[in-house]
Design an enzyme around this catalytic site. Structure first.
Site, PDB file in Angstrom:
ATOM      1  CE  LYS A  17      -2.258   4.555   7.242  1.00 23.72           C
ATOM      2  NZ  LYS A  17      -3.441   5.176   7.812  1.00 23.72           N
ATOM      3  NE  ARG A  37      -2.575   0.910   3.497  1.00 20.19           N
ATOM      4  CZ  ARG A  37      -3.263   0.604   4.601  1.00 20.19           C
ATOM      5  NH1 ARG A  37      -4.507   0.184   4.515  1.00 20.19           N
ATOM      6  NH2 ARG A  37      -2.705   0.737   5.792  1.00 20.19           N
ATOM      7  CD  GLU A  84     -11.720   5.650   4.548  1.00 18.53           C
ATOM      8  OE1 GLU A  84     -11.229   4.812   5.315  1.00 18.53           O
ATOM      9  OE2 GLU A  84     -11.117   6.088   3.555  1.00 18.53           O
TER      10      GLU A  84
END
Ligand code: PLP
Ligand code: COI
Length: 342
Positions: free
Chosen positions: A184, A82, A220
């Protein structure tokens, strides 16, 4: 191994400096060999890419002490993957996957005395991150970067441990369609600070962000994905390409289907159906699974039947199975547990 003198059962989710962190620098198109250092200070140009244009991304994973006394990490390969995706999207050089995993091994082994004991309720949180370190004044990627990884012992992310949370549907957006919600990037968190402070000031624990394009679908929170349970026991999680692909959520969906034999579905979840769910939880490395008891939609309260006192039964089964795997009480699917040799 003698453990650090910390009151493990009473620490929150905060920063406690540990002894060693890993550093590697990228210069002239290549990463240097990297090493552990005791120096917790970063010295960079006043004009560094990270300071001017927020060119930074990060990861989060944990190390656990298992029931039989081993130290393990959970799926660090997926954090490495990721971070590679985050770096590519932010025009940063990728840090190779095998070196990322090696850095996790080194940082955890060097800080073994900070890995909380089995059963203490605390874990060692590992924070890998990268930032543009060389000067940039026109809007463009930096030429030089630093990759770092530190570790800090943490307790529960939400005060009160597993007491169900009250969240609100948020009028601020977290991520644009085709933006950076799926990586992220530090910038995703900077722009959520106003919204989370506003939520806290109004008595809510967290924000439920909706899709920015139509504001009809659940995305989210600022730091966790959602899991819902229908009244007939099916696990449902929102599908969207502007949410972070949570490793905890992906693991829980697998656990639901393959370990617990539940139906589990990733699909679009509409705000209109929130009233029909039996349970709701926030899942992530920091959040683990934190139950939600109430969702407030502009003054209208949606009270989950599971209630405000404890986790709903399906959420509890998922929580017990996931933490059982992480703490070595339940056999892990192939490749999920990465043992650290100290
Ligand atoms: N969503 C956001 C925005 C996050 O910051 C995090 C934390 O990493 C998660 C979800 C959960 O992801 P993971 O389970 O990989 O920790
Ligand atoms: C994590 O769960 O690791 C995160 O990065 C979330 C953050 C809000 C602490």
């Amino acid at each position: 191994m003698e453990k650090a003198n910390i009151d493990w059962g009473n620490i929150g989710f905060g920063y406690i400096p540990t002894e060693s962190r890993y550093v590697s620098n990228f210069k002239d198109g290549a990463w240097d060999a990297g090493c552990l250092t005791g120096d917790d200070k970063v010295v960079i140009s006043e004009c560094a890419g990270v300071l001017q244009y927020a060119q930074t991304c990060f990861e989060g994973l944990k190390a656990y002490t298992t029931e039989d006394g081993r130290i393990v990490t959970f799926r660090p390969d997926l954090n490495a993957d990721r971070m590679i995706d985050s770096c590519k999207r932010l025009e940063m050089p990728v840090f190779p996957k095998e070196r990322f995993i090696e850095a996790v091994e080194k940082v955890v082994a060097a800080n073994a005395k900070y890995v909380p004991p089995y059963g203490s309720g605390a874990t060692l949180y590992i924070r890998p991150y990268m930032f543009g370190s060389s000067p940039v004044i026109g809007v463009k990627p930096a030429q030089e970067y630093q990759f770092r990884m530190f570790a800090t012992p943490v307790g529960p992310y939400f005060k009160g441990g597993v007491k169900p949370l009250t969240i609100r549907i948020c009028d601020f957006d977290r991520a644009a369609p085709n933006g950076t919600g799926h990586i992220k990037a530090g910038l995703n968190y900077a722009m959520s600070l106003y919204a989370i402070m506003d939520a806290h000031n109004q008595g809510f624990d967290e924000n439920m962000y909706l899709d920015a394009a139509t504001r009809t679908k659940v995305e989210e929170t600022g730091g966790a994905n959602f899991l819902f349970v229908t009244k007939d026991g099916k696990v449902v999680t929102p599908k969207s390409n502007s949410i972070l692909p949570s490793i905890t959520r992906r693991s829980l969906m697998y656990v639901a289907k393959e370990v617990l034999g539940l139906e589990a579905e990733e699909r679009e979840v509409y705000v209109d159906e929130l009233k029909d769910f039996a349970e709701c939880g926030l899942c992530g490395t920091a959040a683990v699974i934190s139950p939600v008891g109430k969702i407030v939609d502009h003054g209208k309260e949606i009270c989950l039947p599971a209630g405000m006192t404890e986790m709903g039964p399906v959420t509890k089964k998922l929580y017990d199975t996931l933490t059982g795997i992480q703490m070595g009480r339940i056999p892990a699917p192939e490749g999920w547990i990465h043992e650290i040799k100290c």
